[in-house]
Design an enzyme around this catalytic site. Structure first.
Site, PDB file in Angstrom:
ATOM      1  N   HIS A 123       0.843  -1.197   0.000  1.00 45.47           N
ATOM      2  CA  HIS A 123       0.000   0.000   0.000  1.00 45.47           C
ATOM      3  C   HIS A 123       0.877   1.245   0.000  1.00 45.47           C
ATOM      4  O   HIS A 123       1.374   1.635   1.056  1.00 45.47           O
ATOM      5  CB  HIS A 123      -0.866   0.052   1.251  1.00 45.47           C
ATOM      6  CG  HIS A 123      -1.890  -1.036   1.347  1.00 45.47           C
ATOM      7  ND1 HIS A 123      -2.647  -1.236   2.473  1.00 45.47           N
ATOM      8  CD2 HIS A 123      -2.309  -1.961   0.458  1.00 45.47           C
ATOM      9  CE1 HIS A 123      -3.486  -2.250   2.267  1.00 45.47           C
ATOM     10  NE2 HIS A 123      -3.282  -2.717   1.061  1.00 45.47           N
ATOM     11  N   TYR A 154      -8.951   6.831   1.691  1.00 42.62           N
ATOM     12  CA  TYR A 154      -9.843   6.389   0.618  1.00 42.62           C
ATOM     13  C   TYR A 154     -10.665   7.577   0.130  1.00 42.62           C
ATOM     14  O   TYR A 154     -11.174   8.366   0.934  1.00 42.62           O
ATOM     15  CB  TYR A 154     -10.769   5.279   1.111  1.00 42.62           C
ATOM     16  CG  TYR A 154     -10.035   3.990   1.382  1.00 42.62           C
ATOM     17  CD1 TYR A 154      -9.251   3.395   0.387  1.00 42.62           C
ATOM     18  CD2 TYR A 154     -10.095   3.370   2.626  1.00 42.62           C
ATOM     19  CE1 TYR A 154      -8.559   2.221   0.625  1.00 42.62           C
ATOM     20  CE2 TYR A 154      -9.418   2.189   2.876  1.00 42.62           C
ATOM     21  CZ  TYR A 154      -8.639   1.620   1.870  1.00 42.62           C
ATOM     22  OH  TYR A 154      -7.953   0.462   2.114  1.00 42.62           O
ATOM     23  N   ASP A 207      -7.390   1.582  -5.363  1.00 41.69           N
ATOM     24  CA  ASP A 207      -8.634   1.183  -4.688  1.00 41.69           C
ATOM     25  C   ASP A 207      -9.608   2.360  -4.646  1.00 41.69           C
ATOM     26  O   ASP A 207      -9.354   3.352  -3.954  1.00 41.69           O
ATOM     27  CB  ASP A 207      -8.298   0.723  -3.253  1.00 41.69           C
ATOM     28  CG  ASP A 207      -9.509   0.118  -2.538  1.00 41.69           C
ATOM     29  OD1 ASP A 207     -10.605   0.092  -3.131  1.00 41.69           O
ATOM     30  OD2 ASP A 207      -9.342  -0.322  -1.386  1.00 41.69           O
ATOM     31  N   HIS A 209     -12.566   2.074  -3.461  1.00 39.79           N
ATOM     32  CA  HIS A 209     -13.297   1.875  -2.203  1.00 39.79           C
ATOM     33  C   HIS A 209     -14.777   2.238  -2.365  1.00 39.79           C
ATOM     34  O   HIS A 209     -15.385   2.828  -1.466  1.00 39.79           O
ATOM     35  CB  HIS A 209     -12.644   2.689  -1.086  1.00 39.79           C
ATOM     36  CG  HIS A 209     -12.670   2.005   0.252  1.00 39.79           C
ATOM     37  ND1 HIS A 209     -12.035   0.825   0.510  1.00 39.79           N
ATOM     38  CD2 HIS A 209     -13.274   2.336   1.409  1.00 39.79           C
ATOM     39  CE1 HIS A 209     -12.224   0.464   1.749  1.00 39.79           C
ATOM     40  NE2 HIS A 209     -12.996   1.344   2.324  1.00 39.79           N
ATOM     41  N   GLU A 233      -9.529  -1.555  -8.078  1.00 38.56           N
ATOM     42  CA  GLU A 233     -10.238  -2.274  -7.012  1.00 38.56           C
ATOM     43  C   GLU A 233     -11.538  -1.580  -6.615  1.00 38.56           C
ATOM     44  O   GLU A 233     -11.563  -0.366  -6.411  1.00 38.56           O
ATOM     45  CB  GLU A 233      -9.290  -2.350  -5.810  1.00 38.56           C
ATOM     46  CG  GLU A 233      -9.889  -2.968  -4.577  1.00 38.56           C
ATOM     47  CD  GLU A 233      -8.862  -3.027  -3.437  1.00 38.56           C
ATOM     48  OE1 GLU A 233      -7.653  -2.921  -3.695  1.00 38.56           O
ATOM     49  OE2 GLU A 233      -9.292  -3.156  -2.285  1.00 38.56           O
ATOM     50  N   GLU A 259     -14.669  -6.919  -1.835  1.00 38.17           N
ATOM     51  CA  GLU A 259     -14.328  -6.737  -0.425  1.00 38.17           C
ATOM     52  C   GLU A 259     -15.562  -6.792   0.487  1.00 38.17           C
ATOM     53  O   GLU A 259     -15.493  -7.277   1.606  1.00 38.17           O
ATOM     54  CB  GLU A 259     -13.627  -5.389  -0.291  1.00 38.17           C
ATOM     55  CG  GLU A 259     -13.122  -5.066   1.062  1.00 38.17           C
ATOM     56  CD  GLU A 259     -12.151  -3.887   1.016  1.00 38.17           C
ATOM     57  OE1 GLU A 259     -11.425  -3.743   0.004  1.00 38.17           O
ATOM     58  OE2 GLU A 259     -12.124  -3.114   1.977  1.00 38.17           O
ATOM     59  N   ARG A 280     -12.172 -10.574  -4.706  1.00 35.09           N
ATOM     60  CA  ARG A 280     -11.447 -10.011  -3.554  1.00 35.09           C
ATOM     61  C   ARG A 280     -12.221 -10.124  -2.260  1.00 35.09           C
ATOM     62  O   ARG A 280     -12.150  -9.236  -1.408  1.00 35.09           O
ATOM     63  CB  ARG A 280     -11.149  -8.527  -3.841  1.00 35.09           C
ATOM     64  CG  ARG A 280      -9.817  -8.335  -4.529  1.00 35.09           C
ATOM     65  CD  ARG A 280      -9.447  -6.894  -4.592  1.00 35.09           C
ATOM     66  NE  ARG A 280      -9.521  -6.219  -3.318  1.00 35.09           N
ATOM     67  CZ  ARG A 280      -8.661  -6.406  -2.320  1.00 35.09           C
ATOM     68  NH1 ARG A 280      -7.663  -7.249  -2.444  1.00 35.09           N
ATOM     69  NH2 ARG A 280      -8.798  -5.746  -1.196  1.00 35.09           N
ATOM     70  N   ASP A 313      -8.131  -4.019   9.012  1.00 32.16           N
ATOM     71  CA  ASP A 313      -8.450  -4.525  10.344  1.00 32.16           C
ATOM     72  C   ASP A 313      -8.350  -6.039  10.468  1.00 32.16           C
ATOM     73  O   ASP A 313      -8.772  -6.605  11.466  1.00 32.16           O
ATOM     74  CB  ASP A 313      -9.874  -4.088  10.689  1.00 32.16           C
ATOM     75  CG  ASP A 313     -10.828  -4.354   9.543  1.00 32.16           C
ATOM     76  OD1 ASP A 313     -10.898  -3.511   8.633  1.00 32.16           O
ATOM     77  OD2 ASP A 313     -11.474  -5.418   9.543  1.00 32.16           O
ATOM     78  N   GLU A 336      -3.156  -9.225  -0.758  1.00 32.29           N
ATOM     79  CA  GLU A 336      -2.994  -7.909  -0.135  1.00 32.29           C
ATOM     80  C   GLU A 336      -2.131  -8.041   1.116  1.00 32.29           C
ATOM     81  O   GLU A 336      -2.263  -8.993   1.879  1.00 32.29           O
ATOM     82  CB  GLU A 336      -4.372  -7.341   0.228  1.00 32.29           C
ATOM     83  CG  GLU A 336      -4.319  -5.916   0.761  1.00 32.29           C
ATOM     84  CD  GLU A 336      -5.715  -5.315   0.964  1.00 32.29           C
ATOM     85  OE1 GLU A 336      -6.703  -6.071   0.927  1.00 32.29           O
ATOM     86  OE2 GLU A 336      -5.795  -4.089   1.154  1.00 32.29           O
TER      87      GLU A 336
HETATM   88 MG    MG Z   1     -10.134  -2.272  -0.665  1.00 37.49          MG
END
Ligand code: MG
Length: 405
Positions: A123, A154, A207, A209, A233, A259, A280, A313, A336
């Site tokens: 990242h 994000y 990403d 998000h 993503e 996600e 993902r 997390d 990831e």
């Molecule tokens: Mg993500």
């Protein structure tokens, strides 16, 4: 025969986010661990595990598929985030037990390794473009071959200050606001800058998000085509996945999605219609190793690769479950990375090792790792007020509308 004699949850991490399930058996010293962490609702998942536990007492630990199916339908209603997570914790623990009994790592039980180690993506971040390039270069030097590029938090690149945003009278928006068109302007510029400095040797992802209006996600995917991303993503929110058809019709930017998925009806059409390139889902949110290996098998036949969600997390047990799937699934794509502190890793003897852009599982039987319950308890802070990151306050658009997710 190995009977289940108990199921308990171990809560840990300073913010109390991590929930580790421990399944006990009637064999001396034999138990398994699994991940049932939920950043927003750790108490609810813990309660779900405790509610399921009595039905498992006395059952054969080795009948993983039957135990999974029984728990899956135990509430009649199914495919929800909380039950999936509780089920995943138990499922991983049962694979851990079976591996220990067989004296094999879980990836050997699943068919053996397809690769020597698991490539991970890093990242990289920077509020300013030179800072981002510096961060990417740092990860390249560490050995990473795929790197995610973000401009701050994000939605970064799409935020306007209150003065830029021209807020309405009576606005309840605090701080910056999110603007789709600003994002559409700045993210292609970010990749133009990064490619101009680093060329095309490094593989890049981004990403979204799920921040964008669907049409803007289509436009962004098309505008990013010249920069040849490894993947984009979560360009769309899970409620808007039908827009992937339009993205596919418009451009070749590879798409990674999932996600927030918890239900097979979310991932199945995207896989079987070849509308995404990487699935993902988080292993724990998709109900564990048992279901994720089926997802991976489905993906294989449709040319879709896996990129199980980690980062943020997640806990080291969920990372290890993903790592075992990565080792054995032929159509694995990329993993990831996670961001664990040394003190956090000390709670989990045998945890996977991240080195030079690769993740290495422990080769010990089962998942190959344990939890130090005394250390876990010592780290736990049960004061909910001390958990700033569980706030669910969304970003907002200029007029105050909440941005998903
Ligand atoms: Mg993500």
């Amino acid at each position: 025969m190995t009977k289940i004699t108990g199921v308990k949850c171990i809560r840990t991490r300073r913010d109390g986010m991590w929930t580790i399930v421990k399944v006990l058996t009637d064999q001396a010293g034999l138990y398994g661990i699994g991940s049932a962490s939920d950043v927003r609702h750790p108490e609810t998942v813990t309660k779900a595990v405790e509610t399921i536990a009595p039905m498992l007492i006395g059952r054969e630990a080795g009948n993983i598929e039957d135990n999974w199916q029984s728990i899956y339908t135990s509430g009649y209603w199914r495919n929800g985030s909380i039950l999936n997570t509780a089920l995943a914790g138990i499922d991983m623990a049962l694979w851990d037990i079976k591996g220990k009994e067989a004296n094999m790592p879980v990836y050997d039980l699943l068919g053996g390794p397809c690769r020597a180690a698991v490539p991970c993506y890093a990242h990289a971040n920077g509020r300013e473009l030179p800072e981002l390039v510096e961060d990417i270069q740092r990860y390249v030097e560490e050995g990473y071959q795929v790197i995610r590029c973000q401009l701050g938090a994000y939605g970064g690149g799409g935020f306007l200050s209150p003065s830029q945003a021209r807020l309405p009278k009576g606005s309840w928006t605090r701080g910056v606001v999110f603007d789709d068109e600003a994002y559409l302007e700045n993210i292609p510029k970010m990749f133009e800058y990064v490619r101009s400095k680093l060329g095309f040797d490094v593989k890049l992802t981004h990403d979204v998000h799920e921040h964008l209006r669907p049409q803007v996600a289509v436009q962004l995917s098309k505008l990013l085509e010249p920069y040849r991303l490894y993947f984009l993503e979560d360009a769309l929110a899970p409620e808007q996945v039908h827009w992937y058809k339009l993205i596919r019709d418009q451009c070749t930017t590879p798409q990674a999605m999932g996600e927030l998925f918890v239900n097979p009806h979310e991932w199945m059409p995207l896989i079987t219609e070849r509308l995404i390139d990487f699935v993902r889902v988080r292993v724990s949110k998709a109900a564990g190793i048992t279901q994720c290996r089926k997802i991976a098998s489905l993906c294989e036949w449709f040319g879709v690769q896996t990129a199980w969600q980690e980062g943020g997390d997640n806990d080291p047990v969920n990372q290890m479950a993903a790592c075992h799937l990565d080792m054995t699934c032929w159509n694995f794509g990329i993993q990831e990375e996670n961001h664990f502190s040394e003190a956090e890793l000390e709670l989990f003897p045998g945890h996977a090792i991240l080195e030079g852009g690769y993740l290495y599982p422990n080769r010990a039987p089962g998942l190959g790792m344990d939890i130090d319950e005394a250390k876990a308890k010592a780290m736990l802070n049960t004061d909910a007020a001390s958990r700033p990151s569980i706030s669910g306050e969304p970003d907002r658009r200029t007029d105050g509308t909440a941005v998903r997710p």
